[in-house]
Write a protein that holds these residues in place. Structure first.
Motif, PDB file in Angstrom:
ATOM      1  N   VAL A  73      17.704   0.783  24.946  1.00 10.19           N
ATOM      2  CA  VAL A  73      16.538   1.621  24.666  1.00 10.19           C
ATOM      3  C   VAL A  73      16.933   2.694  23.666  1.00 10.19           C
ATOM      4  CG1 VAL A  73      14.718   3.053  25.654  1.00 10.19           C
ATOM      5  CG2 VAL A  73      15.748   1.243  27.033  1.00 10.19           C
ATOM      6  N   VAL A  74      16.193   2.788  22.562  1.00 11.55           N
ATOM      7  CA  VAL A  74      16.432   3.811  21.542  1.00 11.55           C
ATOM      8  C   VAL A  74      15.130   4.572  21.308  1.00 11.55           C
ATOM      9  CG1 VAL A  74      18.275   2.484  20.438  1.00 11.55           C
ATOM     10  CG2 VAL A  74      15.915   2.230  19.641  1.00 11.55           C
ATOM     11  N   PRO A  75      15.222   5.795  20.770  1.00 12.80           N
ATOM     12  CA  PRO A  75      13.994   6.567  20.547  1.00 12.80           C
ATOM     13  C   PRO A  75      13.066   5.939  19.509  1.00 12.80           C
ATOM     14  CG  PRO A  75      15.918   7.988  20.529  1.00 12.80           C
ATOM     15  CD  PRO A  75      16.424   6.582  20.504  1.00 12.80           C
ATOM     16  N   ALA A  76      13.638   5.306  18.473  1.00 10.72           N
ATOM     17  CA  ALA A  76      12.816   4.747  17.403  1.00 10.72           C
ATOM     18  C   ALA A  76      13.673   3.816  16.555  1.00 10.72           C
ATOM     19  CB  ALA A  76      12.229   5.866  16.535  1.00 10.72           C
ATOM     20  N   LEU A  77      13.019   3.030  15.728  1.00  9.78           N
ATOM     21  CA  LEU A  77      13.734   2.150  14.800  1.00  9.78           C
ATOM     22  C   LEU A  77      13.551   2.620  13.357  1.00  9.78           C
ATOM     23  CD1 LEU A  77      12.929  -1.353  16.311  1.00  9.78           C
ATOM     24  CD2 LEU A  77      14.982   0.032  16.592  1.00  9.78           C
ATOM     25  N   THR A  78      13.253   3.906  13.179  1.00 13.45           N
ATOM     26  CA  THR A  78      12.976   4.439  11.852  1.00 13.45           C
ATOM     27  C   THR A  78      14.212   5.012  11.177  1.00 13.45           C
ATOM     28  OG1 THR A  78      12.327   6.531  12.903  1.00 13.45           O
ATOM     29  CG2 THR A  78      10.569   4.954  12.390  1.00 13.45           C
ATOM     30  N   THR A  79      15.366   4.903  11.784  1.00 16.11           N
ATOM     31  CA  THR A  79      16.596   5.370  11.165  1.00 16.11           C
ATOM     32  C   THR A  79      17.683   4.318  11.314  1.00 16.11           C
ATOM     33  OG1 THR A  79      18.392   7.003  11.282  1.00 16.11           O
ATOM     34  CG2 THR A  79      17.130   6.627  13.282  1.00 16.11           C
ATOM     35  N   GLU A  80      18.520   4.228  10.301  1.00 17.01           N
ATOM     36  CA  GLU A  80      19.580   3.220  10.332  1.00 17.01           C
ATOM     37  C   GLU A  80      20.619   3.506  11.408  1.00 17.01           C
ATOM     38  OE1 GLU A  80      22.419   4.659   6.729  1.00 17.01           O
ATOM     39  OE2 GLU A  80      20.271   4.842   6.501  1.00 17.01           O
ATOM     40  N   PHE A  81      20.681   4.736  11.908  1.00 13.31           N
ATOM     41  CA  PHE A  81      21.673   5.062  12.927  1.00 13.31           C
ATOM     42  C   PHE A  81      21.493   4.164  14.149  1.00 13.31           C
ATOM     43  CE2 PHE A  81      23.063   7.338  16.725  1.00 13.31           C
ATOM     44  CZ  PHE A  81      24.371   7.629  16.402  1.00 13.31           C
ATOM     45  N   PHE A  82      20.272   4.020  14.626  1.00 13.02           N
ATOM     46  CA  PHE A  82      20.043   3.223  15.828  1.00 13.02           C
ATOM     47  C   PHE A  82      20.204   1.734  15.551  1.00 13.02           C
ATOM     48  CE2 PHE A  82      17.707   7.191  16.757  1.00 13.02           C
ATOM     49  CZ  PHE A  82      18.512   7.610  17.801  1.00 13.02           C
ATOM     50  N   ALA A  83      19.990   1.326  14.302  1.00 18.16           N
ATOM     51  CA  ALA A  83      20.307  -0.057  13.942  1.00 18.16           C
ATOM     52  C   ALA A  83      21.802  -0.302  14.087  1.00 18.16           C
ATOM     53  CB  ALA A  83      19.856  -0.345  12.511  1.00 18.16           C
ATOM     54  N   GLY A  84      22.613   0.692  13.701  1.00 18.03           N
ATOM     55  CA  GLY A  84      24.054   0.575  13.865  1.00 18.03           C
ATOM     56  C   GLY A  84      24.462   0.534  15.324  1.00 18.03           C
ATOM     57  N   VAL A  85      23.802   1.343  16.150  1.00 24.59           N
ATOM     58  CA  VAL A  85      24.087   1.334  17.589  1.00 24.59           C
ATOM     59  C   VAL A  85      23.822  -0.061  18.155  1.00 24.59           C
ATOM     60  CG1 VAL A  85      23.381   2.242  19.842  1.00 24.59           C
ATOM     61  CG2 VAL A  85      23.648   3.801  17.902  1.00 24.59           C
ATOM     62  N   TYR A  86      22.681  -0.647  17.756  1.00 24.15           N
ATOM     63  CA  TYR A  86      22.355  -1.995  18.238  1.00 24.15           C
ATOM     64  C   TYR A  86      23.392  -3.015  17.762  1.00 24.15           C
ATOM     65  CZ  TYR A  86      20.270  -6.596  18.454  1.00 24.15           C
ATOM     66  OH  TYR A  86      20.074  -7.922  18.692  1.00 24.15           O
ATOM     67  N   THR A  87      23.778  -2.937  16.495  1.00 20.89           N
ATOM     68  CA  THR A  87      24.737  -3.902  15.943  1.00 20.89           C
ATOM     69  C   THR A  87      26.044  -3.875  16.730  1.00 20.89           C
ATOM     70  OG1 THR A  87      23.790  -3.710  13.727  1.00 20.89           O
ATOM     71  CG2 THR A  87      26.046  -4.548  13.878  1.00 20.89           C
ATOM     72  N   GLY A  88      26.551  -2.675  16.996  1.00 19.02           N
ATOM     73  CA  GLY A  88      27.797  -2.557  17.745  1.00 19.02           C
ATOM     74  C   GLY A  88      27.661  -3.045  19.171  1.00 19.02           C
TER      75      GLY A  88
END
Length: 338
Positions: A73-88
């Motif tokens: 669960v992430v706050p939003a998908l509007t920043t690449e930071f959370f995309a990186g969290v998902y990738t890892g």
């Protein structure tokens, strides 16, 4: 495997390796250390590879009562930071035979709705990034293991908490600016009720207060470029000596600050130095490039998933915050003589 051939079983692997089926189960389940020798484990793996053996995960999962699926669960998908969290997180999960369902909370840091009819039936655990401590009650249920990312360890509902060393990152920014000679600093703070932003504010205030003659002021803005621009323009238009440096809670706020400074006829860093936090791609798209703190989002996701897998296995997760470091670029310089 050719049509009509029999799929090899764990008994076949055991016979080929000259070990018991129990040993095969331990080795291929990754639980052999301390129970069988390294040489035995190697023989089992070699035999499984030579025979083309693949464990029946569906039967194993049914036996263990697991779905081998976790929710991120992430706050939003509007920043690449959370995309990186998902990738890892997904990389580590895949290495252990788990799948990851990504779910952006509709309310950002607020309470997340349960996307499943029964989360406990559909999931083995939850990994929650940058969420308020009470935001996941509907997802977690009473028994579902939860690991929190970017959350207050003292108030977390999770079985474990994994954090980046945000406080140290802010101290690195403060030391950099103070070392350049800045004594009037404006904190452009994220107007978000979140533990991580509270940590940033406290760390900055403590570091600045340790240097005599230094003045720290604060302006709050929503996490949007235009809101940051408006807040910066208002703050810098106040009567009195102008701040010579801006400390922004993230790179997006820094981009808004850049726009405000240009509208006010001020130059970065000649008139005002600016720092961010995240080191997004945006940081090098700005001109001059932004001095900011690099957060390794993929490592963050990896550590979080390792912690959740440890909780699922009944092991204690690794402790200790993930180090961060300052990246100095062209947006900071000593204050001008004027």
């Amino acid at each position: 495997m050719a049509p009509g051939t029999t799929r090899p079983t764990s008994r076949d692997v055991a016979q080929a390796a000259g070990v018991s089926q129990a040993a095969v189960s331990l080795v291929l389940g990754g639980k052999w250390r301390g129970r069988v020798s390294e040489a035995t484990a190697a023989r089992v793996r070699d035999a499984a590879r030579d025979l083309g053996y693949r464990p029946n995960l569906a039967a194993r999962n049914l036996r263990l009562g697991r779905t081998r699926t976790v929710l991120l669960v992430v706050p939003a998908l509007t920043t690449e930071f959370f995309a990186g969290v998902y990738t890892g997180a997904a990389r580590v999960a895949a290495e252990h035979g788990f799948g990851v369902v990504l779910y952006p909370s509709p309310e950002g840091i607020g309470p997340a709705r349960n996307p499943f009819a029964s989360a406990q039936a559909a999931l083995d655990g939850v990994l929650a990034s940058s969420m308020a401590a009470d935001a996941l009650t509907a997802l977690r249920g009473d028994q579902l293991p939860l690991v929190m990312l970017d959350s207050d360890p003292a108030g977390s509902l999770g079985a474990a908490t994994v954090n980046l060393d945000i406080a140290d990152g802010v101290r690195q920014i403060a030391d950099h600016l103070l070392g350049l000679g800045h004594r009037r600093i404006l904190h452009l703070a994220a107007d978000v009720a979140s533990w991580t932003f509270d940590v940033r504010a406290r760390a900055l205030a403590a570091r600045v207060a340790a240097v005599p003659g230094t003045v720290l002021s604060t302006a709050a803005a929503a996490l949007a470029i235009e809101d940051a621009r408006a807040a910066t323009e208002t703050a810098l238009s106040r009567p009195g000596p102008r701040p010579t440096a801006l400390v922004c809670d993230d790179d997006k706020l820094a981009a808004g600050a850049y726009k405000a400074l240009r509208r006010l006829g001020l130059r970065v860093p000649d008139d005002v130095s600016v720092t961010g936090l995240d080191d997004l791609a945006l940081a090098t798209a700005l001109d001059p490039e932004l001095t900011t703190v690099r957060l390794d989002a993929e490592l963050f996701g990896e550590r979080g998933m390792h912690a959740l897998l440890a909780v699922l296995d009944g092991r204690a997760p690794d402790r200790g915050d993930i180090p961060v470091h300052l990246v100095v670029r062209g947006s900071t310089a000593p204050p001008s003589a004027s």
